[in-house]
Every structure is written in structure tokens, then in C-alpha cells.
Design an enzyme around this catalytic site. Structure first.
Site, short mmCIF file in Angstrom:
data_model
loop_
_atom_site.label_atom_id
_atom_site.label_comp_id
_atom_site.label_asym_id
_atom_site.label_seq_id
_atom_site.Cartn_x
_atom_site.Cartn_y
_atom_site.Cartn_z
N GLY A 1 42.54 36.66 25.25
CA GLY A 1 43.07 37.13 26.52
C GLY A 1 42.04 37.07 27.64
O GLY A 1 41.22 37.98 27.79
N LEU A 2 42.10 35.98 28.39
CA LEU A 2 41.21 35.85 29.54
C LEU A 2 42.04 35.83 30.84
O LEU A 2 41.83 36.64 31.74
CB LEU A 2 40.39 34.55 29.42
CG LEU A 2 39.43 34.25 30.58
CD1 LEU A 2 38.32 35.29 30.65
CD2 LEU A 2 38.82 32.85 30.43
N THR A 3 43.01 34.90 30.90
CA THR A 3 43.80 34.71 32.12
C THR A 3 44.65 35.94 32.44
O THR A 3 45.14 36.62 31.53
CB THR A 3 44.72 33.48 31.92
OG1 THR A 3 43.88 32.35 31.68
CG2 THR A 3 45.59 33.22 33.13
N ILE B 1 48.99 34.04 27.35
CA ILE B 1 48.12 34.19 26.19
C ILE B 1 48.84 33.66 24.95
O ILE B 1 49.83 34.25 24.48
CB ILE B 1 47.69 35.66 26.01
CG1 ILE B 1 47.11 36.21 27.32
CG2 ILE B 1 46.70 35.78 24.86
CD1 ILE B 1 46.00 35.36 27.95
N ASN C 1 34.71 25.95 26.21
CA ASN C 1 34.14 24.62 25.96
C ASN C 1 34.69 24.02 24.67
O ASN C 1 34.99 22.82 24.59
CB ASN C 1 32.62 24.69 25.85
CG ASN C 1 31.95 24.91 27.20
OD1 ASN C 1 32.54 24.67 28.24
ND2 ASN C 1 30.71 25.37 27.16
N ARG D 1 65.36 -2.54 20.50
CA ARG D 1 66.41 -2.40 21.52
C ARG D 1 66.65 -3.74 22.23
O ARG D 1 65.73 -4.30 22.85
CB ARG D 1 65.95 -1.36 22.53
CG ARG D 1 66.81 -1.22 23.76
CD ARG D 1 68.08 -0.46 23.45
NE ARG D 1 68.79 -0.15 24.69
CZ ARG D 1 69.95 0.49 24.72
NH1 ARG D 1 70.53 0.86 23.58
NH2 ARG D 1 70.54 0.75 25.85
N LEU E 1 62.24 3.78 27.11
CA LEU E 1 63.37 4.27 26.32
C LEU E 1 64.65 4.46 27.14
O LEU E 1 65.70 4.83 26.58
CB LEU E 1 63.00 5.60 25.64
CG LEU E 1 62.24 5.42 24.33
CD1 LEU E 1 60.76 5.19 24.57
CD2 LEU E 1 62.41 6.62 23.44
N GLU F 1 43.06 25.83 30.10
CA GLU F 1 41.64 25.49 29.82
C GLU F 1 41.00 24.76 30.98
O GLU F 1 40.16 23.88 30.78
CB GLU F 1 41.49 24.63 28.56
CG GLU F 1 42.34 25.02 27.38
CD GLU F 1 41.93 26.33 26.76
OE1 GLU F 1 41.00 26.96 27.29
OE2 GLU F 1 42.58 26.73 25.79
P1 TGC Z 1 30.04 30.75 37.39
O1 TGC Z 1 29.35 31.76 38.26
O2 TGC Z 1 29.86 29.30 37.74
O3 TGC Z 1 29.62 30.95 35.90
C1 TGC Z 1 29.54 32.23 35.32
C2 TGC Z 1 28.64 32.13 34.11
O4 TGC Z 1 29.24 31.25 33.16
C3 TGC Z 1 28.39 30.10 32.96
N1 TGC Z 1 29.29 28.97 32.78
C4 TGC Z 1 29.39 28.31 31.63
N2 TGC Z 1 28.73 28.48 30.47
C5 TGC Z 1 29.07 27.65 29.46
N3 TGC Z 1 30.02 26.68 29.59
C6 TGC Z 1 30.69 26.51 30.73
N4 TGC Z 1 31.63 25.57 30.81
C7 TGC Z 1 30.39 27.35 31.82
N5 TGC Z 1 30.87 27.46 33.09
C8 TGC Z 1 30.18 28.46 33.66
C9 TGC Z 1 27.52 30.05 34.18
O5 TGC Z 1 26.33 29.34 33.92
C10 TGC Z 1 27.28 31.51 34.43
O6 TGC Z 1 26.36 31.96 33.45
P2 TGC Z 1 25.39 33.22 33.73
O7 TGC Z 1 24.51 33.27 32.52
O8 TGC Z 1 24.65 32.89 35.00
O9 TGC Z 1 26.25 34.42 33.87
O10 TGC Z 1 31.55 31.17 37.34
P3 TGC Z 1 32.70 30.74 38.24
O11 TGC Z 1 33.89 31.53 37.84
O12 TGC Z 1 32.27 30.74 39.67
O13 TGC Z 1 32.91 29.21 37.74
C11 TGC Z 1 33.74 28.43 38.41
C12 TGC Z 1 34.69 27.66 37.46
C13 TGC Z 1 35.86 27.19 38.29
C14 TGC Z 1 33.93 26.50 36.86
C15 TGC Z 1 35.21 28.57 36.32
O14 TGC Z 1 35.72 29.75 36.86
C16 TGC Z 1 36.28 27.89 35.49
O15 TGC Z 1 35.98 27.12 34.58
N6 TGC Z 1 37.56 28.21 35.74
C17 TGC Z 1 38.68 27.74 34.92
C18 TGC Z 1 39.07 28.86 34.02
C19 TGC Z 1 39.88 28.38 32.82
O16 TGC Z 1 39.64 27.35 32.24
N7 TGC Z 1 40.82 29.20 32.43
C20 TGC Z 1 41.60 28.94 31.24
C21 TGC Z 1 41.66 30.23 30.47
S1 TGC Z 1 42.09 30.18 28.80
C22 TGC Z 1 43.71 29.98 28.88
O17 TGC Z 1 44.26 29.53 29.82
C23 TGC Z 1 44.46 30.31 27.71
S2 TGC Z 1 44.93 28.81 27.02
C24 TGC Z 1 44.95 29.10 25.42
C25 TGC Z 1 46.10 29.95 25.08
O18 TGC Z 1 47.20 29.35 24.86
O19 TGC Z 1 45.94 31.17 24.95
#
Ligand code: TGC
Length: 390
Positions: free
Chosen positions: A132-134, A169, A246, A274, A344, A369
Site C-alpha cells: 500500500g503506497l498509492t 492496491i 525498482n 483468414r 483480427l 509503477e
Molecule cells: P525523491 O526526492 O527524488 O526521492 C526520494 C528518495 O528516494 C530515492 N529514490 C530512489 N531510490 C531507489 N530507486 C529509485 N527508483 C528511486 N527514486 C528515488 C531518492 O534518492 C531519495 O532518497 P533519499 O535517501 O535521499 O531519501 O522523490 P520524489 O517523490 O521527488 O521522486 C520523484 C519521482 C517522480 C521519481 C517519484 O515520486 C516516482 O517514482 N513516482 C512514481 C510513483 C510510482 O511509481 N507509483 C506506483 C506505486 S505502486 C502501485 O501503483 C501499485 S501497483 C501494484 C499493485 O497492483 O498493487
């Protein structure tokens, strides 16, 4: 069904063990998923009955080591994901939510007690997990989440009390355990929440036009009281969930190409049989051009997936490289599935054929994701050095 897409001897890049795993998962998909998927999709059911079979094949948490997990490589995990998604994105999504998100969160960030308690039963398919993230108002920007975990009292043994809501989720209504990410006074932290905990409520989101053989839920958390040791000790910021994302994003790189391959093979087979104007559709230059252009993208997509998988197995895969694969392969796969539907004709809008089902599913896959837009901006930032998110 034969598989004709491999024009560049992709198979020759795989080891014997990788080919064997691919063959076993393909045969499971052919026998357990493909004959039933249209029915599951139409009735909008997730087939819980195949979870034990997936566990028996070692598919749950398959790339994790220890705790009953199969300890397979990233390439093997990807190959399995492609085969599962050739069946349906919803089934690959289950394996991804279970292994790459819920189990990975515990494996990467959990205490040894949390690992011992949850991972063996999750690998065995006896406990389903969700992640649970979103939230309803925090999708691409999970940092703006409102779910809050407060400590009830002081000292290290104080309970946590969670309030908030989550949306989209996967599998939450059938899960035994949820990984819930929440704001705390110390930033974003993760919690292991048995779903039987009072105050936890998961409701499937229905009706859907995509991923119908899967379950996505709203979660309401109302004064969910947890012991101190429910906290994932190893995740101290948003980096915690992103490290799990990731893993899931990597699996999608392969999975999307599996869906594309299945749509394409369906179109090839159909076009050979076909007849129109006394000639198979496959004999028309327009059809051949479509099939060739799609085959090129499928071959390139699998090559990209394999390259990124080898980087991951060598411990060198960078997050922006995952964005390259997720953005490209989802974008190409959905175009391919839609183009296959054109071959098709009218029959392509029925559940007798897979392309439109895959295209509809891929609408979800390109959105969760990290949307196309998010991955574009991650790559824009990589290239220019300028974050354009805010
Ligand atoms: P930002 O300030 O850039 O980063 C925060 C911290 O996270 C680190 N970081 C990462 N670390 C590892 N791998 C990555 N890909 C990383 N991306 C960021 C970053 O270095 C920082 O670390 P620290 O140590 O300094 O705290 O955060 P931001 O929010 O400003 O980043 C922007 C953005 C757009 C890249 C990010 O928010 C993002 O990727 N957004 C998309 C979110 C997403 O993919 N949501 C999907 C959620 S899961 C889901 O939908 C459920 S699907 C599965 C199901 O069916 O349940």
C-alpha cells in the site's frame, strides 16, 4: 501455438537453465491460464485456485534468497514474467505484487523475525501480500501521501496507530498481510499489517475495463493499532518503497513484451488462416508490413529486457535504466496489441482472441509503477540534470 517472433536467435543468448524455466512456465500458462482466461476476464475474477500451482513452480518471491524462496536470477524472474503475461497481465501482476513488492519489502527492509514469520508462507502461496503506497490523491507523487502513523505513548515499545487510505492496491481484499507506507514524525516508514487487524478494510474497485482477472482495491485504515515491531526497521524514507518499485518495474519490462508477443502470435496465426478476397490476410503486403514492424519491436524489446536483466544480475542496474525499459516496452507493447487487433478485424473485439484484452490490460501496466510521464521525466532529469517534477 508456435512462436515465430524470434528473428535474431534470442534463445541463443539464454543458458540451458533459463530455457528450461521458460519452457516450464510457458507450459503452465498454456495449460492453466490460456484455456480459462477469457472466462476469468469476463467474470472479473482472480483465480485464487492457481496460487498453489504458482508456488509449486517456485514463482512467488522467486528472485529472493532464503526463507523458502527459489533464489532465481533476475533474468529467470524476467523470463517467467514474460511467459505469465503472455497469459494475462493480471496473473503476472499477482506474482509481481507478491514477490517484487510485498515480499521484497520484507526481504529488503524487514527484521529477521518479520522475514521468518512471513516469507516462507508467502513463498508457499499460503499468505498473499499487498503493497500500500498509492493513495486516492497521491499517485505519481507518493511523497504527498496523507496516511499517518503516530506512536501511542513514548519509548521503543509504544504501539503505532495508523489512519488513512490507499487506492489501487493489488490483491488487498484477498491478502493476509499488507505492507503499508505512512508518514510519521520521522518521515515515510513501512509497516507490516496483518489484514485481520481491526480497522483494516479493503474493498475491490469495480467495474474495470482493464486487468479484469486481477483485483485492485481501496484500503481504509481506521485507528489500526500495531505493535512496535510492525515497523520495517530497514526503510527510513521514500527510498524504501522506491527500492521495491525498482523490482516490480523491472519485471514489467519483460512482462509487457510477453503480452505483445502473445498478441502478435495470435495475429500471425489468424492472418494465415483468414481468407479475404480469396487470399490469406498474411499474403497482403499491408499485413506483412504490420507483422514485420511489430516483430522488430518485440525482438528489440526482449533484447533490451535481457540486457537490463544481465546488468541486474551483475549488480549494476541503475534506476534510470529501469525507466528506459519500462517506458519503451510498455509503449511498444500497447501499440503492438492494438495493431494486432486491426489484423483480427471485428473478431478482434471479442474475448476469443487475446490482443484487445492485452491492450486493455496494458493501459494499467503503463500506468502503475510509474506512468509513461513519470519515466519520461526521470530520463529527462538524467539527460539534462534538471528535475521537471515540481
Ligand atoms: P525523491 O526526492 O527524488 O526521492 C526520494 C528518495 O528516494 C530515492 N529514490 C530512489 N531510490 C531507489 N530507486 C529509485 N527508483 C528511486 N527514486 C528515488 C531518492 O534518492 C531519495 O532518497 P533519499 O535517501 O535521499 O531519501 O522523490 P520524489 O517523490 O521527488 O521522486 C520523484 C519521482 C517522480 C521519481 C517519484 O515520486 C516516482 O517514482 N513516482 C512514481 C510513483 C510510482 O511509481 N507509483 C506506483 C506505486 S505502486 C502501485 O501503483 C501499485 S501497483 C501494484 C499493485 O497492483 O498493487
Amino acid at each position: 501455438m508456435s512462436l515465430d517472433h524470434d528473428l535474431i536467435a534470442l534463445d541463443s543468448l539464454l543458458t540451458e537453465q533459463e530455457r528450461l524455466l521458460q519452457k516450464n512456465v510457458r507450459s503452465f500458462v498454456d495449460s492453466a491460464i490460456k484455456p480459462n482466461i477469457a472466462d476469468w476476464y469476463e467474470k472479473a475474477v482472480f483465480p485464487l485456485e492457481i496460487v498453489p500451482e504458482m508456488a509449486k513452480l517456485g514463482l512467488l518471491g522467486m528472485h529472493l534468497d532464503g526463507y523458502g524462496c527459489a533464489g532465481r536470477s533476475a533474468v529467470e524472474y524476467g523470463l517467467a514474467g514474460a511467459e505469465l503475461e503472455a497469459g494475462d497481465s493480471g496473473l503476472r501482476t499477482f506474482v509481481s505484487v507478491q514477490g517484487s513488492l510485498a515480499m521484497s519489502a520484507i526481504h529488503k527492509h524487514g527484521s529477521d523475525e518479520q522475514k521468518q514469520q512471513w516469507l516462507p508462507q508467502m513463498a508457499a502461496g499460503e499468505a498473499i501480500g499487498c503493497f500500500g503506497l498509492t493513495e486516492p490523491t497521491a499517485g505519481s507523487d507518493p511523497g504527498s501521501m496523507k496516511t499517518f502513523a503516530r506512536r501511542d505513548g513514548s519509548g521503543p515499545d509504544a504501539d503505532w496507530v495508523l489512519n488513512g487510505s490507499k487506492r489501487w492496491i493489488g490483491l488487498a481484499s484477498v491478502a493476509k498481510v499488507a505492507i503499508i507506507w505512512a508518514q510519521t514524525d520521522d518521515g515515510v516508514r513501512g509497516f507490516v499489517v496483518p489484514t485481520e487487524t481491526p480497522g483494516f478494510k479493503a474493498t475491490p474497485i469495480e467495474p474495470k475495463l482493464s486487468m479484469r482477472a486481477s483485483i485492485q482495491c481501496d484500503i481504509e485504515l481506521t485507528d489500526v493499532r500495531l505493535p512496535a515491531d510492525a515497523l520495517l526497521p530497514g526503510a527510513n524514507s521514500l527510498r524504501g518503497p522506491f527500492e521495491c518499485l525498482n523490482e516490480a518495474r523491472y519485471g514489467i519490462i519483460w512482462g509487457a513484451m510477453g503480452a505483445a508477443r502473445d498478441a502478435w502470435q495470435t495475429a500471425v496465426d489468424y492472418s494465415k488462416e483468414r481468407l479475404q478476397f480469396d487470399k490469406p490476410l498474411a499474403g497482403y503486403q499491408l499485413t506483412q508490413e504490420k507483422l514485420v514492424n511489430m516483430a522488430l519491436e518485440i525482438n528489440k524489446g526482449f533484447l533490451l529486457a535481457l540486457h537490463l536483466g544481465r546488468l541486474k544480475d551483475a549488480g549494476n542496474l541503475q534506476p534510470h535504466q529501469i525507466s528506459v525499459g519500462k517506458l519503451n516496452n510498455c509503449r511498444e507493447a500497447i501499440e503492438i496489441a492494438r495493431e494486432c487487433r486491426t489484423i483480427l478485424g471485428g473478431n478482434g473485439i471479442t474475448l476469443d482472441y487475446s490482443p484487445l484484452r492485452h491492450a486493455n490490460n496494458l493501459e494499467s501496466v503503463r500506468t502503475y509503477e510509474g506512468t509513461d510521464e513519470v519515466h519520461t521525466l526521470i530520463l529527462g532529469q538524467k539527460i539534462t540534470g534538471i528535475p521537471a517534477f515540481r
